[in-house]
Every structure is written in structure tokens, then in C-alpha cells.
Write a protein that holds these residues in place. Sequence first.
Motif: not given
Length: 290
Positions: A83-84, A78-79, A87-89, A47-48, A91, A81
Motif C-alpha cells: 500500500d505504500d 525485504t519487499k 515502506r518496506r516489509l 515486519s514493517d 520476512k 509495502h
Amino acid sequence: MLDPVSRVRRFNRAVTSEVGALDTSFLGRGRPLGAARVLNAIGHGRSDVAELRDYLALDSGLMSRLLRSLEEEGLVTTKPHPDDARRRLAKLTAAGRREFEAYETLSNAQAQAMLARHSQPEALLAAMDMVAAALGRNRISIAEVDARGEQARYCLGEYYGELSRRFERGFDVARSRDPDAVDMMAPRGAFFVALSDGLPLGCVGLKGTGGAVAEIKRLWVAPAARGIGLGRRLMDAAEDAARKLSIKILRLDTNSVLSEARQLYRRAGWTEIDRFNDDPYPDLFFEKRL
């Protein structure tokens, strides 16, 4: 007779044609292979976006375009992260999950058809394994796993099977000084498996006693992955784990029939010593001070 370069290029043409690498509609689903690979990787849990880009060996511009095309189709979201924010995740949406499953079904059918066309499918698979290991050597990871887990048991089964084939009188693990799994788990030891896209290619165990002396056990590398430095990487992982456990002396045993293992140990700085156990199978014994 074709020269080596011509043979490699013929192989490349055959593979790109067979897998549809140049098709504008990979497996007839309306998008090229690049977008399908991104969808597949996300579907398999990657996902990262940065890690996804590294895994697929894509530059950031192409990665962004492929993700954007999948988002426009409603297959991926995408959205940031949590905690950071840098960065994008990624799904899969519900539609993306259905498309992923469709690709899985078609890809499995394609693979089965390819094997069915060959009179020696096992030989074909062995050749594929060797090519995949050679081309993907930089993506092979070394993971510490439970010595009782499925991946470890698979590797050990392959290791025992190879010893049975190569030893003149076969190999019976019941007669061997087979280490208990707990001795190859923290805080006494460790067990490592080499993985290529989740498939195990090798293993090694660090059998500890809680003291300053430990043993390296069950080093095995799949035949298809030999000659690319994987055995040395596994040994390095075991030695690093030993240092973290404050182990000062490592020992191992092997059989002279396993000539490649003997050469590896000597090149890696191991010194031959006298027998230190009553296992009936080994005839060579080594030690290394950390």
C-alpha cells in the motif's frame, strides 16, 4: 560502600557480560547481538522496517546494514509495502525461521540457567521486572482489550490477589460489586491493559451504563512498574475513552489502605464525594466531571 553511579555501572557490566552483548558470535550462532535482535524481532511478527527500527531504537544506517547482512545470509527478505512503496516489509525465509527457533531455544536455556544459579529466583525475577519496566517505560503501550480475554483475566487475578494481601480481612470478589465484562466493552465501556513486549503490567476498566455517568474500575499496576507514571497513563486512557462515548461524569471507589491510588486520584483532579454504592470494601468515593 559503592556510590549510586558505581553501582549502576557495575550492573551494566554484569548484564552486558551475561547476555553476551559484546560477543562477535551471540549464543554461538555466528553473528553479533545486533543482527540477532533484528532476526528475533522479525520472528516475533514485527515486519514493517520503520516500526522495527523504532522498536529496536536503531538509526536508519545501522538498521539497513543489519538487514543487508541477514539478507546476504539468506535469512531475511525485504519487499515494498503493497500500500505504500516508501515502506518496506521484512520476512524470515525458511532458513531464517530455523535460525530464529535456534535462538529461541538457546535464549530460553540461558534464562533457565540464570535462574537456577540463584537461591531466590522469584526475588531475582522481581528485580529484573523492575529494571525492565524502568528502562523500557517509553516502550510500554496501552491497548484496549476484551475484558474477558487472557491478558485482562491475568491482570484482574493479580489485582484481586493484591487486595487479599493488603486488606485486613482479605478480599472476596464474590462480595464485591464486580462489573460485568459487557459493561467494560464497547459500546458501553472499555478495558485497557498496559503491555511491555507483550507482557501485561497493569489494567483499568471503564464501566459504562449507556448513559452520561460511568465508573472507573479495577485500576492495577504491577509492583515492578510503579513509580513510572503508568497508573496515570491508564487513567488517561480510560478518561479519553469516556469522552468518546459522550460520558460526562466519572466515579470511582477505593479503600484508604490503597494510599498510592488515593494520591493518584487527587493529583489527577478527582473530588471526594459521598458513598454511591453498597460495596463492602471501599471507604472512599471520588468523582470527576469531563
